[in-house]
Design an enzyme around this catalytic site. Structure first.
Site, short mmCIF file in Angstrom:
data_model
loop_
_atom_site.label_atom_id
_atom_site.label_comp_id
_atom_site.label_asym_id
_atom_site.label_seq_id
_atom_site.Cartn_x
_atom_site.Cartn_y
_atom_site.Cartn_z
N GLU A 53 0.90 -1.02 0.29
CA GLU A 53 -0.10 -0.24 0.19
C GLU A 53 0.75 1.15 -0.15
O GLU A 53 0.79 2.48 -0.94
CB GLU A 53 -1.06 0.14 1.67
N CYS A 78 -2.42 -3.67 7.51
CA CYS A 78 -2.15 -4.09 8.82
C CYS A 78 -2.52 -3.24 9.70
O CYS A 78 -2.42 -2.00 9.54
CB CYS A 78 -0.48 -4.48 8.76
N ALA A 157 12.08 -37.17 -8.46
CA ALA A 157 11.48 -37.18 -9.74
C ALA A 157 12.02 -39.02 -10.13
O ALA A 157 12.96 -39.96 -9.32
CB ALA A 157 13.03 -36.54 -10.46
N TRP A 176 21.12 -38.53 -13.18
CA TRP A 176 20.30 -37.75 -13.07
C TRP A 176 18.75 -38.50 -14.01
O TRP A 176 19.36 -39.07 -14.55
CB TRP A 176 20.28 -36.67 -14.08
N LEU A 210 22.21 -28.37 -2.44
CA LEU A 210 20.56 -27.39 -2.00
C LEU A 210 20.46 -26.11 -1.99
O LEU A 210 20.03 -25.96 -1.29
CB LEU A 210 20.37 -28.51 -0.55
N ARG A 213 21.76 -22.88 -7.18
CA ARG A 213 22.93 -22.42 -8.22
C ARG A 213 22.74 -22.34 -9.95
O ARG A 213 22.99 -21.48 -10.74
CB ARG A 213 24.12 -23.65 -8.63
#
Length: 347
Positions: A53, A78, A157, A176, A210, A213
């Site tokens: 806002e 808020c 996967a 993979w 994790l 990248r």
């Protein structure tokens, strides 16, 4: 499309620009309309920075029009002082006569108080425009405040014949299943969630970072199950580069900057213990990336909100079976030769 819905839809569109950057705040968009024309708009970009806002009001060139305008906002303004002043006060100060709100804020610090303050100031308030869409926009925020746990996403996967890894490990780590486009999409997802969780075997087998990248954005907090403290000290997980929480049976290590060790009772419901602990860390969402045992633990406890399953164009014949998830998939997408199936838990 009705006028109110058109402008709340624009608020939602704007709010999505903040996906992954507003935690612990919700994503919020706002537009200001005068004579059916948008004269200002904004969205919340980052916690501690101006709310939607404020940005919308600041973007209006001719401030005299505010006294004759309508401000639309996807979530209730808020009413409390946090890192920034209350948005409801700013609306009142600028004498905006009409406010249209997508949905009420579930945070107990707001929860109707912003609306009450606006009404008491003599402002015309409309609530509940595209309410379901506004809930969906902030599904993480609503789950966190209403269910007192993070929004939980399961991701894995699997091969065409239903395995998440082959029986015989190759020298290539990891093996993979999906193509590079699907893998990049996973990094995008990581940038959108506040945390990522894996089990011990995933760390031992793949030594993952994790991180994000292959995408731009924030790295999620890393959460790892390591029941018997088997993870090697030179693992990427312990490199102190990103906030990391390790859950073990006993606490044998000392907390460091960016690295916290916590105790978990592995004989009791692991999924619910984790959900409670993640909530206490003020983490609103977590993406769980396996392996099978970790994923199945959350499925069996019926403690998940969304499942995202890739099917790669590969056959293993033998190996580690994929988790078993009952029910049908709501969405199906094709990413080159990969299939992406998405399911939601409505229990």
């Amino acid at each position: 499309m009705k006028r109110h819905e058109k402008y709340i839809q624009r608020c939602i569109q704007l709010a999505k620009n903040g996906l992954g950057t507003t935690y612990p705040n919700p994503m919020v968009g706002s537009v200001i309309v005068y004579e059916d024309r948008i004269i200002g708009e904004g969205w919340h970009k980052k916690a501690g920075e101006p709310h939607a806002e404020v940005n919308a009001i600041n973007s209006v060139k001719d401030k005299s029009l505010l006294k004759k305008a309508t401000i639309y906002v996807s979530l209730e303004p808020c009413s409390h002082f946090g890192k920034t002043p209350p948005c409801s006060d700013l609306i009142i100060k600028n004498e905006i006569p009409q406010v249209v709100i997508g949905t009420v804020d579930p945070n107990i610090k707001v929860a109707g108080n912003g609306i009450k303050k606006l009404i008491e100031a003599g402002i015309e308030v409309t609530v509940g425009i595209l309410e379901n869409e506004c809930h969906e926009l902030n599904k993480r925020f609503f789950t966190f405040h209403q269910k007192k746990r993070p929004f939980i996403i399961l991701k894995w996967a699997e091969s065409q014949d239903g395995f998440i890894s082959p029986k015989t490990k190759s020298e290539q780590k990891p093996v993979w299943i999906t193509n590079s486009y699907s893998r990049q999409l996973v990094h995008k997802w990581r940038s959108e969630e506040q945390a990522i969780l894996v089990g011990t075997q995933t760390v031992i087998d793949d030594n993952p970072k994790l991180d994000v990248r292959d995408w731009s954005g924030n790295n999620p907090t890393r959460i790892v199950l390591d029941q018997n403290s088997r993870i090697a000290e030179n693992s990427h997980i312990l490199d102190n580069q990103v906030k990391t929480i390790i859950f073990s049976k006993t606490k044998t290590n000392t907390d460091k900057e960016n690295l916290t060790f916590e105790i978990l009772d592995f004989k009791k419901n692991i999924a619910s213990q984790l959900a409670d602990a993640i909530y206490k860390h003020q983490i609103q969402s977590v993406i769980i990336e396996g392996g099978r045992q970790t994923l199945q633990t959350f499925i069996d406890a019926n403690l998940w909100d969304e499942a995202r399953v890739f099917k790669g164009n590969i056959f293993f014949k033998e190996g580690t079976k994929a988790p078993i998830l009952s029910g049908s998939y709501l969405e199906k997408h094709i990413i080159v030769q990969d299939e992406l199936l998405i399911s939601r838990n409505h229990d």
